[in-house]
Enzyme design. Structure first.
Site, mmCIF file in Angstrom:
data_model
loop_
_atom_site.group_PDB
_atom_site.id
_atom_site.type_symbol
_atom_site.label_atom_id
_atom_site.label_comp_id
_atom_site.label_asym_id
_atom_site.label_seq_id
_atom_site.Cartn_x
_atom_site.Cartn_y
_atom_site.Cartn_z
ATOM 1 N N LYS A 1 -6.966 3.487 -3.004
ATOM 2 C CA LYS A 1 -7.452 3.509 -1.623
ATOM 3 C C LYS A 1 -7.740 4.812 -0.984
ATOM 4 O O LYS A 1 -6.863 5.536 -1.703
ATOM 5 C CB LYS A 1 -6.270 2.698 -0.962
ATOM 6 C CG LYS A 1 -6.661 2.460 0.738
ATOM 7 C CD LYS A 1 -5.365 2.160 1.154
ATOM 8 C CE LYS A 1 -5.167 2.051 2.652
ATOM 9 N NZ LYS A 1 -4.114 1.175 3.499
ATOM 10 N N ASP B 1 0.906 -1.194 -0.065
ATOM 11 C CA ASP B 1 0.006 -0.095 -0.113
ATOM 12 C C ASP B 1 0.761 1.139 -0.023
ATOM 13 O O ASP B 1 1.526 1.476 0.970
ATOM 14 C CB ASP B 1 -1.016 0.005 1.206
ATOM 15 C CG ASP B 1 -2.028 -1.124 1.241
ATOM 16 O OD1 ASP B 1 -1.786 -2.328 0.607
ATOM 17 O OD2 ASP B 1 -3.009 -0.862 2.044
ATOM 18 N N LYS C 1 -10.520 0.410 -2.193
ATOM 19 C CA LYS C 1 -10.285 0.113 -0.767
ATOM 20 C C LYS C 1 -10.454 1.368 0.147
ATOM 21 O O LYS C 1 -9.670 2.108 0.006
ATOM 22 C CB LYS C 1 -8.702 -0.319 -0.496
ATOM 23 C CG LYS C 1 -8.526 -0.911 1.169
ATOM 24 C CD LYS C 1 -7.161 -1.259 1.188
ATOM 25 C CE LYS C 1 -6.879 -1.428 2.807
ATOM 26 N NZ LYS C 1 -5.626 -1.936 3.028
#
Length: 318
Positions: A218, A155, A254
């Site tokens: 995300k 991430d 996400k």
């Protein structure tokens, strides 16, 4: 995980035409929050689906091998076995989607999962998380180290300065380098939407991240003042849809930060179903970044099975 997003060439013309209708986005978000949510056994089925999409996360300054180990144990068995057995769900292999830790804790997580014979993915935040304000070479090195230690998902965070000053091509080139550093590990790109100012900026950042080869986009690091919100999600998932219609590549979504209740998890699943369809209702294209959400989901499942609410001390800690 699904097929990788290979990315595309940088297309400034595509970006320059973007205008987001703020009122329409807010109205749509309001509509989705007003939809009726499933009840009884249907609600429980949706909550188990939500549990299977969680990246169970610990990103605390006091993380130790032992609390990472506990996190891994919880990820492998997210809902108490006796509750699953009462619903005939004990043999369905329910786990969370992944565990997510700092780069220096990746080796601990990999060790714990290996000892339990689990092939659950380990995700790691990298690239100067959460601010992304360290030198580029340091950020790249952090990605490489996390991958070397066994992380199969990374991430990354974007450099917000580049987004805020409209340096989209520079941002694109940075993300391409992160993608190369990830190797075979899937890359989720955190936009830190609370820092980006406008919906148009959020849409453009989403699109640049996907052009550069992100497998997921995300919302937040969870460390900004404003984290995952429904209006921001609508902007991002519409960018995902536009990217899919143009390239044929599906990119995951996400939301992360501040998602704590089972009720919220149901709204997030509803939003994904409404905006992107059933294909995205699986861990390979939808994740919930959360640390305390699972406890509330398990509490609701306990209530469904027993007719009573568990005290928090009756549940194994998430």
């Amino acid at each position: 995980m699904s097929a990788r997003n290979p990315g595309t060439d940088f297309d400034l013309e595509w970006l320059s035409k973007v205008r987001v209708n703020t009122q329409a986005v807010l109205k749509r978000a309001q509509h989705i929050q007003g939809l009726k949510l499933p009840k009884k056994q249907w609600q429980t089925a949706w909550l188990l689906k939500a549990a299977s999409c969680i990246d169970l996360t610990t990103l605390a300054g006091d993380d130790t091998p032992s609390n990472v180990h506990r996190l891994c144990v919880k990820a492998i068995q997210p809902v108490r076995y006796d509750l699953l057995r009462r619903m005939d769900m004990h043999d369905k292999g329910l786990t969370t989607a992944a565990v997510c830790v700092y780069p220096s804790r990746v080796a601990d997580a990999v060790r714990s999962l290996k000892a339990a014979n689990s092939c659950l993915p380990v995700a790691s935040v990298a690239t100067g998380f959460p601010a992304g304000q360290t030198p580029l070479e340091t950020r790249l090195q952090e990605v490489r180290m996390a991958v070397r230690d066994g992380a199969t998902e990374i991430d990354i965070v974007i450099n917000r300065t580049l987004a805020l000053t409209g340096q989209w091509e520079v941002m694109y080139r940075e993300i391409v380098q992160f993608r190369e550093a990830c190797g075979d590990a899937h890359m989720k790109t955190i936009l830190a939407t609370g820092d980006l100012g406008t919906f148009t900026n959020i849409y453009k950042a989403s699109m640049v991240a996907m052009m550069a080869g992100s497998d997921f986009i995300k919302t937040s690091t969870g460390k900004e003042a404003v984290n995952a919100t429904y209006p921001v999600a609508i902007v991002m998932v519409r960018a995902i849809r536009d990217y899919f219609l143009r390239t044929g590549h599906k990119v995951g979504f996400k939301p992360a930060g501040g998602i704590r209740t089972a009720q919220e998890a149901l709204v997030w699943l509803t939003l994904i179903k409404e905006e992107l369809g059933n294909d995205w209702l699986h861990p390979h294209l939808f994740r919930l970044g959360a640390s305390s959400l699972l406890a509330d989901i398990e509490r609701q499942v306990y209530h469904h099975v027993t007719g009573q609410y568990a005290a928090y001390h009756e549940q194994p800690m998430a």
